[in-house]
Write a protein that holds these residues in place. Structure first.
Motif, PDB file in Angstrom:
ATOM      1  N   ASN A 107      34.770  -8.106 -85.558  1.00 57.29           N
ATOM      2  CA  ASN A 107      33.735  -8.346 -84.495  1.00 57.29           C
ATOM      3  C   ASN A 107      34.215  -7.128 -83.685  1.00 57.29           C
ATOM      4  O   ASN A 107      35.377  -6.479 -83.715  1.00 57.29           O
ATOM      5  CB  ASN A 107      33.771  -9.411 -83.786  1.00 57.29           C
TER       6      ASN A 107
ATOM      7  N   HIS B 299      35.951 -16.748 -74.099  1.00 56.74           N
ATOM      8  CA  HIS B 299      34.967 -15.503 -74.335  1.00 56.74           C
ATOM      9  C   HIS B 299      33.094 -15.885 -75.119  1.00 56.74           C
ATOM     10  O   HIS B 299      33.597 -17.178 -75.973  1.00 56.74           O
ATOM     11  CB  HIS B 299      35.400 -14.903 -76.264  1.00 56.74           C
ATOM     12  N   VAL B 300      32.687 -15.391 -75.624  1.00 53.35           N
ATOM     13  CA  VAL B 300      31.181 -15.981 -75.868  1.00 53.35           C
ATOM     14  C   VAL B 300      30.821 -14.521 -76.890  1.00 53.35           C
ATOM     15  O   VAL B 300      30.661 -13.541 -76.535  1.00 53.35           O
ATOM     16  CB  VAL B 300      30.196 -15.715 -74.631  1.00 53.35           C
ATOM     17  N   ILE B 301      30.493 -15.664 -78.402  1.00 50.02           N
ATOM     18  CA  ILE B 301      29.548 -14.425 -79.111  1.00 50.02           C
ATOM     19  C   ILE B 301      28.532 -14.450 -79.224  1.00 50.02           C
ATOM     20  O   ILE B 301      27.582 -16.151 -78.834  1.00 50.02           O
ATOM     21  CB  ILE B 301      30.008 -14.975 -80.437  1.00 50.02           C
ATOM     22  N   LEU B 302      27.245 -13.308 -79.352  1.00 43.85           N
ATOM     23  CA  LEU B 302      25.640 -13.876 -79.222  1.00 43.85           C
ATOM     24  C   LEU B 302      25.506 -13.424 -79.705  1.00 43.85           C
ATOM     25  O   LEU B 302      26.103 -12.300 -81.101  1.00 43.85           O
ATOM     26  CB  LEU B 302      25.809 -12.737 -78.097  1.00 43.85           C
TER      27      LEU B 302
ATOM     28  N   HIS C 210      30.647  -9.664 -86.027  1.00 46.62           N
ATOM     29  CA  HIS C 210      30.060 -10.435 -83.983  1.00 46.62           C
ATOM     30  C   HIS C 210      30.119  -9.340 -83.319  1.00 46.62           C
ATOM     31  O   HIS C 210      31.101  -8.955 -83.364  1.00 46.62           O
ATOM     32  CB  HIS C 210      30.895 -11.822 -84.708  1.00 46.62           C
ATOM     33  N   VAL C 211      29.701  -9.922 -82.082  1.00 51.10           N
ATOM     34  CA  VAL C 211      29.667  -9.542 -81.478  1.00 51.10           C
ATOM     35  C   VAL C 211      30.042 -10.576 -79.942  1.00 51.10           C
ATOM     36  O   VAL C 211      29.569 -11.160 -79.283  1.00 51.10           O
ATOM     37  CB  VAL C 211      28.362  -9.061 -81.202  1.00 51.10           C
ATOM     38  N   ILE C 212      31.037  -9.966 -79.362  1.00 52.95           N
ATOM     39  CA  ILE C 212      31.449 -10.216 -78.779  1.00 52.95           C
ATOM     40  C   ILE C 212      31.170 -10.157 -76.888  1.00 52.95           C
ATOM     41  O   ILE C 212      31.491  -8.698 -76.810  1.00 52.95           O
ATOM     42  CB  ILE C 212      32.714 -10.356 -78.468  1.00 52.95           C
TER      43      ILE C 212
ATOM     44  N   THR D  22      43.240  -7.912 -88.285  1.00 56.08           N
ATOM     45  CA  THR D  22      42.045  -7.953 -87.508  1.00 56.08           C
ATOM     46  C   THR D  22      41.140  -8.558 -87.877  1.00 56.08           C
ATOM     47  O   THR D  22      40.402  -8.689 -89.165  1.00 56.08           O
ATOM     48  CB  THR D  22      41.598  -6.553 -88.014  1.00 56.08           C
ATOM     49  N   ALA D  23      40.361  -8.868 -86.539  1.00 56.50           N
ATOM     50  CA  ALA D  23      39.098  -9.817 -86.489  1.00 56.50           C
ATOM     51  C   ALA D  23      37.302  -8.455 -87.443  1.00 56.50           C
ATOM     52  O   ALA D  23      38.263  -7.820 -86.074  1.00 56.50           O
ATOM     53  CB  ALA D  23      38.576 -10.060 -85.422  1.00 56.50           C
TER      54      ALA D  23
ATOM     55  N   ASN E  86      25.005  -7.539 -86.940  1.00 58.06           N
ATOM     56  CA  ASN E  86      24.960  -8.058 -88.282  1.00 58.06           C
ATOM     57  C   ASN E  86      24.754  -7.968 -88.955  1.00 58.06           C
ATOM     58  O   ASN E  86      25.776  -8.468 -90.343  1.00 58.06           O
ATOM     59  CB  ASN E  86      23.871  -8.540 -87.677  1.00 58.06           C
TER      60      ASN E  86
ATOM     61  N   SER F  43      48.466 -12.073 -80.148  1.00 61.28           N
ATOM     62  CA  SER F  43      46.862 -12.316 -80.576  1.00 61.28           C
ATOM     63  C   SER F  43      46.590 -13.811 -80.601  1.00 61.28           C
ATOM     64  O   SER F  43      47.096 -14.595 -81.275  1.00 61.28           O
ATOM     65  CB  SER F  43      47.090 -12.075 -82.135  1.00 61.28           C
ATOM     66  N   ALA F  44      45.038 -13.889 -80.278  1.00 62.27           N
ATOM     67  CA  ALA F  44      43.929 -14.985 -79.993  1.00 62.27           C
ATOM     68  C   ALA F  44      43.954 -15.434 -81.822  1.00 62.27           C
ATOM     69  O   ALA F  44      43.627 -16.721 -81.962  1.00 62.27           O
ATOM     70  CB  ALA F  44      42.779 -14.511 -79.934  1.00 62.27           C
ATOM     71  N   LEU F  45      44.462 -15.321 -83.194  1.00 61.69           N
ATOM     72  CA  LEU F  45      44.352 -14.530 -83.709  1.00 61.69           C
ATOM     73  C   LEU F  45      45.442 -15.650 -84.328  1.00 61.69           C
ATOM     74  O   LEU F  45      44.792 -17.145 -85.418  1.00 61.69           O
ATOM     75  CB  LEU F  45      43.944 -13.691 -84.965  1.00 61.69           C
TER      76      LEU F  45
ATOM     77  N   GLU G 269      41.788 -10.719 -78.805  1.00 63.10           N
ATOM     78  CA  GLU G 269      40.560 -11.243 -79.851  1.00 63.10           C
ATOM     79  C   GLU G 269      41.504 -10.119 -81.439  1.00 63.10           C
ATOM     80  O   GLU G 269      40.555 -10.485 -82.678  1.00 63.10           O
ATOM     81  CB  GLU G 269      39.475 -11.424 -79.815  1.00 63.10           C
ATOM     82  N   ARG G 270      41.864  -9.225 -81.011  1.00 61.55           N
ATOM     83  CA  ARG G 270      41.863  -8.471 -82.040  1.00 61.55           C
ATOM     84  C   ARG G 270      40.664  -7.664 -82.337  1.00 61.55           C
ATOM     85  O   ARG G 270      40.410  -7.711 -83.460  1.00 61.55           O
ATOM     86  CB  ARG G 270      43.074  -8.265 -83.480  1.00 61.55           C
TER      87      ARG G 270
ATOM     88  N   LEU H  94      39.703  -9.389 -74.985  1.00 59.77           N
ATOM     89  CA  LEU H  94      39.014  -8.787 -76.155  1.00 59.77           C
ATOM     90  C   LEU H  94      40.518  -8.151 -76.995  1.00 59.77           C
ATOM     91  O   LEU H  94      40.434  -7.596 -78.671  1.00 59.77           O
ATOM     92  CB  LEU H  94      38.129  -6.801 -76.240  1.00 59.77           C
TER      93      LEU H  94
ATOM     94  N   GLU I  92      34.739 -18.360 -88.029  1.00 54.93           N
ATOM     95  CA  GLU I  92      34.748 -18.150 -86.787  1.00 54.93           C
ATOM     96  C   GLU I  92      35.990 -19.313 -85.665  1.00 54.93           C
ATOM     97  O   GLU I  92      36.211 -19.299 -84.941  1.00 54.93           O
ATOM     98  CB  GLU I  92      33.994 -17.434 -85.556  1.00 54.93           C
TER      99      GLU I  92
ATOM    100  N   GLU J  67      22.383 -17.570 -91.401  1.00 58.45           N
ATOM    101  CA  GLU J  67      23.364 -16.488 -91.128  1.00 58.45           C
ATOM    102  C   GLU J  67      24.258 -16.453 -90.256  1.00 58.45           C
ATOM    103  O   GLU J  67      25.525 -16.767 -90.327  1.00 58.45           O
ATOM    104  CB  GLU J  67      22.890 -15.137 -91.448  1.00 58.45           C
ATOM    105  N   TYR J  68      23.072 -17.069 -88.687  1.00 57.87           N
ATOM    106  CA  TYR J  68      24.896 -16.740 -87.465  1.00 57.87           C
ATOM    107  C   TYR J  68      24.945 -17.435 -87.310  1.00 57.87           C
ATOM    108  O   TYR J  68      26.101 -18.094 -87.002  1.00 57.87           O
ATOM    109  CB  TYR J  68      23.690 -16.636 -86.611  1.00 57.87           C
TER     110      TYR J  68
END
Lengths: 339, 339
Positions: free
Chosen positions: A70, B100-103, A100-102, A67-68, A95, B57-59, A123-124, A120, B123, B115-116
């Motif tokens: 995020n 994908h976009v991680i914000l 993380h937030v996608i 599991t990721a 945070n 799985s993208a992982l 991305e799990r 999504l 990631e 941190e970010y």
DNA sequence: TTGAAAGCGCTAACAC
DNA sequence: GTGTTAGCGCTTTCAA
């Protein structure tokens, strides 16, 4: 002098272990912070890691733990300041718990929604916070079957049992309408979103309920539902204002509709609140900036976002409803009506 | 009747292979769309996969290819409509190329930024699009060393060679200032961001350049730099308006500052443009909504975002500058000054 | 065209 | 406390 060394391949845990002359497990223990590691060992590992510019791979970790860590956020349009506020709240809280937030924006389009949710799922992500279109039942069910937590905000999807977080739209709309009725208005226009959306239908219900409470009938020609695009919203507002027996007050269902209504009112040469009173759902920044400042139903938008982040990962499929109270903020766009 | 079956464990490629009675490689070939697969085999695999609710799985994929196919977006505050517009543009373009976009939102805080970025590096994002604070040089260098593409927007980081995408802030500020000078204003206030930020210093440079071009001196007491928070911005605006010999026009560096300035002007009981003319950088939605509508320097914000998405994954560290032209939109907040 | 097998970076269980 | 090892789900040779 040779080219400056730019490692194409990031250092791995194995590299660190070798360089620090410890086992792989030890390095893992240092970075995952569980299991015992001698202080001296830890320090050595950390030094080596820093020297190698090592960062643990979330990919490897995610795969192992399957599991990721995020969460997916599915809004309709991130340029809408309401979603911006919400996202800001969500981001901060996410945070804080190391997630993380996608971000995804559907534009209210079910096909786009499907595409994004699929991604999504691939991305799990641990959970999805969504302002769903009301379609794609099968998709949401798949998501839940896959073990992904789903938290809907403001809206629900027919046939899906999921946790839902929302402001009490009905109560908010009711208090706004009551405010107008108390000011003496009897012909109050309602400009709202598609009634397929839960939030829209709840707001409309509140509007009707307030009328019923004081035994004032609703003129159906004054109730207009529109899509959330600038053009259609503007056209709908114009239609409302041009009605044969036009309303003396207008309640609009969100900030996009509010912009459209205000523009239409101006273009009509009407003045607020002398010719028409105006109340809007959502307290966005411009509501205080225009003249006169607009009376609004304020949502605790940022808190909603923060709460979503904290809730989503524990959201149980058994429908759990979280309803926060909105608040009427009376400003100068509403005035008494002397028929 | 037994509990409805809710697979805790998502189906894997192996499950699909077994159920479709083919090898692992074949399933992989079906979903990654490379390599030859017989049409009949493909169909069977796809059917089985659908039945098992399988999603690759993208992982696993990311680990194998040692890169995740997503990009990090680092803004300062997503509730600021400028960043909202930018994000919307970025999202659309990123989605179009399957990313994908991680914000992330830094709040202009270097520690939060660190941190970010660290998390994004973990990631293994393909690239980072950032509105950086001007700090954290080492961090950005690490990112580049790790092979992560970095694209800065609007701002640069001293000591870091990176691609940078931006609107031409200097030209924009210059045209805004020239507009005011042409209207006869000679005491033009400037309310801008911290000069540590590239965008801020460029705008200030444009403001000064316009003055120099027509041989008008700049009164340093009319140049105020402030942080981008509502409170400090408001205080700074007040300071400017309360100057002994106050300005007849004001040029503000962004929409947050513009809100503050407009509020301060109102609170002072001044009227726009009779008492003071106003020009703002950024064409946000409320600029057209207030009365009088505000003259602005418009940025192609959404395009900027889309371009960022398309550029970041190919961004070479050798500083590459992309400069887009902004556009002055004259509305009614600026008027001639008759000294 | 397809199957088998190695290994991406990591965690956790187990042995020492 | 620490080292060793077996996979997590996938892609990609290499044979067949």
């Amino acid at each position: 002098m040779p080219d400056e060394q730019r490692p194409r391949r990031p250092a791995t845990m194995k590299d660190v272990a070798a360089a620090a002359d410890v086992g792989l497990g030890t390095v893992s223990r240092v970075f995952s912070n569980n299991g015992k590691v001698a202080a001296s060992t830890r320090q050595r590992v950390e030094e080596v890691a820093a020297r190698l510019n090592y960062r643990p791979s979330a990919l490897g970790r995610g795969l192992k733990l399957s599991t990721a860590s995020n969460i997916g956020l599915l809004v309709t349009d991130i340029s809408n300041p309401f979603y911006g506020e919400f996202a800001e709240g969500l981001l901060g809280a996410a945070n804080a718990i190391g997630h993380h937030v996608i971000l995804c924006a559907t534009g209210e389009d079910p096909a786009t929604e499907r595409e994004y949710v699929d991604l999504l799922l691939q991305e799990r992500v641990g959970g999805i916070v969504a302002f769903p279109t009301s379609e794609n039942r099968e998709l949401w069910r798949s998501a839940q079957d896959l073990g992904t937590r789903v938290l809907f905000v403001d809206r629900t999807v027919p046939g899906i049992e999921a946790a839902c977080l929302s402001v009490d739209h009905q109560a908010g709309a009711r208090s706004a309408t009551e405010h107008l009725l108390a000011l003496g208005h009897r012909r109050i226009g309602y400009l709202g979103g598609p009634d397929r959306l839960t939030s829209g239908s709840m707001r409309e219900a509140g509007y009707r309920r307030a009328h019923a409470d004081v035994d004032v009938g609703v003129d159906e020609r004054l109730v207009v539902r529109t899509r959330f695009t600038r053009e259609t919203a503007y056209a709908s507002a114009v239609r409302l204002l041009d009605a044969p027996d036009p309303p003396s007050a207008l309640f609009v269902g969100n900030n996009v509709l509010g912009e459209a209504a205000l523009t239409a009112v101006r273009d009509r040469g009407l003045s607020v609140p002398d010719d028409i009173s105006l109340v809007m759902f959502d307290d966005v920044s411009w509501a205080k900036l225009v003249d006169p400042p607009v009376t609004v139903v304020a949502q605790p938008t940022r808190q909603l976002g923060a709460m979503a982040a904290r809730t989503v990962l524990t959201a149980r499929p058994e429908a759990q409803q979280l309803l926060l109270p909105p608040q009427l903020v009376v400003r100068r766009s509403t005035a008494a009506f002397y028929g």
